[in-house]
Design a protein around this motif. Sequence first.
Motif, mmCIF file in Angstrom:
data_model
loop_
_atom_site.group_PDB
_atom_site.id
_atom_site.type_symbol
_atom_site.label_atom_id
_atom_site.label_comp_id
_atom_site.label_asym_id
_atom_site.label_seq_id
_atom_site.Cartn_x
_atom_site.Cartn_y
_atom_site.Cartn_z
ATOM 1 N N GLY A 1 0.855 -1.309 0.000
ATOM 2 C CA GLY A 1 0.061 -0.131 0.120
ATOM 3 C C GLY A 1 0.702 1.366 0.193
ATOM 4 O O GLY A 1 0.439 2.334 -0.636
ATOM 5 N N GLN B 1 -12.435 7.276 6.735
ATOM 6 C CA GLN B 1 -11.697 7.982 5.818
ATOM 7 C C GLN B 1 -10.255 7.388 5.052
ATOM 8 O O GLN B 1 -9.557 6.908 5.990
ATOM 9 C CB GLN B 1 -11.407 9.598 6.250
ATOM 10 C CG GLN B 1 -10.763 10.376 5.454
ATOM 11 C CD GLN B 1 -10.437 11.935 6.124
ATOM 12 O OE1 GLN B 1 -10.343 11.842 7.145
ATOM 13 N NE2 GLN B 1 -10.032 12.804 5.287
ATOM 14 N N SER B 2 -10.058 7.615 3.941
ATOM 15 C CA SER B 2 -8.930 6.994 3.568
ATOM 16 C C SER B 2 -7.693 7.831 4.206
ATOM 17 O O SER B 2 -7.480 8.983 4.265
ATOM 18 C CB SER B 2 -8.703 7.526 1.862
ATOM 19 O OG SER B 2 -7.634 7.058 1.606
ATOM 20 N N VAL B 3 -6.655 7.108 4.528
ATOM 21 C CA VAL B 3 -5.413 7.563 5.158
ATOM 22 C C VAL B 3 -4.754 8.424 4.349
ATOM 23 O O VAL B 3 -4.223 9.669 4.631
ATOM 24 C CB VAL B 3 -4.751 6.545 5.831
ATOM 25 C CG1 VAL B 3 -3.544 7.091 6.284
ATOM 26 C CG2 VAL B 3 -5.335 5.697 6.887
ATOM 27 N N THR B 4 -4.746 8.270 3.037
ATOM 28 C CA THR B 4 -3.984 8.865 2.050
ATOM 29 C C THR B 4 -4.546 10.313 1.915
ATOM 30 O O THR B 4 -3.905 11.466 1.818
ATOM 31 C CB THR B 4 -4.022 8.288 0.687
ATOM 32 O OG1 THR B 4 -3.217 6.901 0.817
ATOM 33 C CG2 THR B 4 -3.105 9.037 -0.349
ATOM 34 N N SER B 5 -5.858 10.335 1.906
ATOM 35 C CA SER B 5 -6.597 11.542 1.521
ATOM 36 C C SER B 5 -6.588 12.733 2.897
ATOM 37 O O SER B 5 -6.432 13.771 2.815
ATOM 38 C CB SER B 5 -7.909 11.589 1.433
ATOM 39 O OG SER B 5 -8.797 10.701 2.332
ATOM 40 N N ASP C 1 -1.796 3.382 -1.453
ATOM 41 C CA ASP C 1 -3.155 3.337 -0.483
ATOM 42 C C ASP C 1 -2.686 2.689 0.965
ATOM 43 O O ASP C 1 -2.334 1.608 1.087
ATOM 44 C CB ASP C 1 -3.750 1.840 -1.183
ATOM 45 C CG ASP C 1 -5.228 1.532 -0.696
ATOM 46 O OD1 ASP C 1 -5.481 2.364 0.317
ATOM 47 O OD2 ASP C 1 -5.502 0.489 -0.904
ATOM 48 N N GLY D 1 -4.712 2.591 3.461
ATOM 49 C CA GLY D 1 -5.719 2.079 4.189
ATOM 50 C C GLY D 1 -6.713 3.065 4.574
ATOM 51 O O GLY D 1 -6.852 4.176 3.939
ATOM 52 N N GLU D 2 -7.646 2.495 5.450
ATOM 53 C CA GLU D 2 -8.735 3.687 6.071
ATOM 54 C C GLU D 2 -8.611 3.688 7.562
ATOM 55 O O GLU D 2 -8.199 2.604 8.280
ATOM 56 C CB GLU D 2 -10.287 3.102 5.264
ATOM 57 C CG GLU D 2 -10.145 3.206 3.972
ATOM 58 C CD GLU D 2 -11.765 2.643 3.538
ATOM 59 O OE1 GLU D 2 -12.325 2.107 4.380
ATOM 60 O OE2 GLU D 2 -12.005 2.833 2.350
ATOM 61 N N SER D 3 -9.127 4.811 7.928
ATOM 62 C CA SER D 3 -9.296 5.060 9.510
ATOM 63 C C SER D 3 -10.442 3.786 10.067
ATOM 64 O O SER D 3 -11.297 3.511 9.430
ATOM 65 C CB SER D 3 -9.970 6.472 9.671
ATOM 66 O OG SER D 3 -10.155 6.561 11.186
#
Length: 313
Positions: free
Chosen positions: A71, A85-89, A76, A78-80
């Motif tokens: 990832g 929420q996407s960690v990247t965003s 990518d 992952g998500e919180s």
Amino acid sequence: MFGVLLRKLVRAVTILLVVSFTTFLLMYGKGSGIVRAVLGFEAKEADIRREMARLGLDRPLLVQYGDWLHGVVTGDLGESFFTGQSVTSLLATRVPVTLTLVLLALVATAVLGVLLGVTAAVRGGWIDRTVQFLAVLGAAIPPFVIAIALVFAFAIAVRIFPATGYVSPDQSLTGWSSSVTLPAVALLLSTVASTAAQFRGAVIDALSQDFVRTLRARGISESRVVYRHVLRNAGGPGLISLNLGVMTLLGGAVFIEQIFALPGLGEAGLTASLQGDVPVVMGILLVGITIVLVVNLLADLANAALTPKARTR
């Protein structure tokens, strides 16, 4: 120079892998403890097992770490666990705030540290004593104390800057500069005196070298001796000080962002740590390690360019 770059890159990647795996082991190794934090400590065992399977926490740890590394490469993270929420965003909105503070403070620290350090070493007297006193004072006073004092002085007593809040630069450049000034100054004041003291010591050591006496004997002006020759020889220790200062600035940003209510990595990292939101914590850790390693790499390359002996290390 290419050999130096290759060795530094290999060392940086190795450190990144070791630190990230150690943190991954400590955090993801909790297994059901993570799920209990997400579902609540009164959750039933069946719900815990089902959630662990959904999050992939029931797989071997090395498999989970391999997926996380994949990832990282693909962007990518992952998500919180709590918000989805996407960690990247999340990082895309948080990183610019923290980087702004750190870079502003770092550039100002470099410029003022060199000027104050060189002036203290060459002129001596009260300037030298003041720099040494401020270095001790800056090391003794935590950044958050400096930040609170600045808020009282310039946001409450004299309302020049806002006490809290952040304005994005795409909304208002004036509002943005006002919102980051006090936080950046708070970080700056916590590092500039110690950096100046390091440059002072390095310049004094360089001034005692034989080549300085030779240059002076040839009639070269004192300013040229200091700023062209002495400062280059003193650059190595000064770069080391700035490199260490980056870690100090990143650590200080955690508290500064809390005081000024800035939506940066420090505020997000503290919240995620308290919640046990492991993907967010790992993403923030990855960014922090990367920043430190990149600055370290640039400092080593600059040191190699200034000091030929450093190219063999």
